[in-house]
Design a protein around this motif. Structure first.
Motif, PDB file in Angstrom:
ATOM      1  N   VAL A   1       0.784  -1.128  -0.091  1.00  0.00           N
ATOM      2  CA  VAL A   1       0.126  -0.182  -0.131  1.00  0.00           C
ATOM      3  C   VAL A   1       0.782   1.171   0.011  1.00  0.00           C
ATOM      4  N   LEU A   2       1.898   1.291   0.905  1.00  0.00           N
ATOM      5  CA  LEU A   2       2.810   2.561   0.839  1.00  0.00           C
ATOM      6  C   LEU A   2       3.425   2.656  -0.322  1.00  0.00           C
ATOM      7  N   PRO A   3       4.061   1.743  -0.942  1.00  0.00           N
ATOM      8  CA  PRO A   3       4.791   1.979  -2.272  1.00  0.00           C
ATOM      9  C   PRO A   3       4.001   2.510  -3.342  1.00  0.00           C
ATOM     10  N   LEU A   4       2.681   1.798  -3.219  1.00  0.00           N
ATOM     11  CA  LEU A   4       1.802   1.898  -4.332  1.00  0.00           C
ATOM     12  C   LEU A   4       1.190   3.326  -4.110  1.00  0.00           C
ATOM     13  N   ALA A   5       1.078   3.940  -2.907  1.00  0.00           N
ATOM     14  CA  ALA A   5       0.533   5.337  -2.841  1.00  0.00           C
ATOM     15  C   ALA A   5       1.603   6.361  -3.544  1.00  0.00           C
ATOM     16  N   GLN A   6       3.060   5.780  -2.930  1.00  0.00           N
ATOM     17  CA  GLN A   6       4.066   6.906  -3.406  1.00  0.00           C
ATOM     18  C   GLN A   6       4.104   6.861  -4.985  1.00  0.00           C
ATOM     19  N   ASN A   7       4.049   5.643  -5.526  1.00  0.00           N
ATOM     20  CA  ASN A   7       4.364   5.503  -7.189  1.00  0.00           C
ATOM     21  C   ASN A   7       2.900   6.410  -7.698  1.00  0.00           C
TER      22      ASN A   7
END
Length: 305
Positions: A210-216
């Protein structure tokens, strides 16, 4: 109920803390001013330490605790805080917050985040009208669908309010691991400004996807439950901080837990709740100084697994 002895103690702590924060920012000067992160959808910068109201502000507008909460907000704004998160589901916390912001003249300093927690369009419209009355404002900065509740209907409604200029950003929230899969699906298929999710040393699962996806995708992230609703403090009672904490300018477990959260590059702001001025002052200190390395974060995850 707040008694006179507690209020005097809190006031003394506040006076000492504000003395450190005054005079050209002294108190943060040694380790720098409050760190900020940028909202990708707008470029607006937000301080990394915010505040929640769940539990801490759930009292009456005529409660004797109101004076202590007023001191909490004084410390918060003096220390560079901006983001305050509330909800119509938090036992009247939004009304208490609205009154204090109005009385203190702090609305203009506040990045005000609230939520929709309803199961129909009609219920959401009624709730929204009540939210504006409780918060004593004509608009908010962030409107979130609370815990993904009826999000297929409520997210479009939040976007309508954004189009009308009644909120500047929209998003969705959750608070336990069981919501991560659905939150990931929503991130992949919907355009969001923000998500709000839990992330802590003993609950780091959001960092997997979730966090990497939000960042991307350029979605800002608010972090709740960084203290696991206080349970982390019971686990570290009478334990010393890691040997490297002092070198990082970390003086308490609260600061360490918050520093862990903001050290993830996807995180915009963490929103711990407190009703005590001295704890507010302590928490704000996590917002300055160096961030944790990947190795330090990994060590903490292993320690609290």
């Amino acid at each position: 109920m707040l008694i006179r002895r507690d209020l005097l103690k809190a006031s003394a702590t506040l006076a000492a803390g504000l003395g450190c924060l005054s005079v050209a920012g002294r108190g943060f000067a040694q380790s720098g001013a409050m760190l900020t992160r940028t909202i990708a959808s707008s470029g607006e910068a937000l301080a990394v330490i915010g505040a929640g109201t769940s539990g801490s502000f759930e009292t009456g507008v005529d409660s004797p605790q109101l004076q202590q909460l007023r001191q909490v907000l004084k410390v918060f704004f003096a220390g560079g805080g901006q983001v305050i998160d509330t909800s119509p589901n938090y036992g009247g916390a939004d009304a208490v917050l609205g009154q204090l912001l109005e009385e203190g003249g702090w609305r203009g300093k506040t990045f005000l985040a609230t939520k929709i927690a309803a199961d129909s369009r009609a219920a959401a419209e009624a709730q929204w009208a009540g939210t504006l009355r409780s918060l004593r404002t004509d608009k908010v900065d962030l409107l979130q669908v609370h815990n993904l509740r009826d999000w297929q209907r409520q997210l479009p409604y939040a976007r309508e309010l954004k189009a009308q200029g009644l909120t500047r950003y929209v998003g969705v929230t959750h608070y336990v691991d069981s919501g991560l899969d659905e939150l990931e699906r929503i991130l992949r298929q919907e355009q969001l400004d923000f998500i709000q999710i839990h992330y802590s040393v003993n609950s780091p699962a959001a960092a997997r996807t979730v966090l990497p996806l939000a960042q991307n995708k350029g979605v800002a992230v608010l972090i709740n439950r960084a203290f696991d609703d206080g349970r982390l403090f019971a686990r570290v009672k009478d334990q010393a901080l890691p040997a490297w904490a002092a070198e990082m300018g970390i003086g308490s477990w609260a600061q360490l837990f918050l520093k862990f959260a903001i050290s993830h590059p996807a995180v915009t702001t963490v929103i711990p709740a407190t009703s005590r001025p001295e704890r507010q002052l302590d928490q704000l200190k996590a917002g300055s100084g160096p961030l944790l390395s990947d190795a330090q974060r990994k060590q903490l995850i292993e320690q609290f697994a």
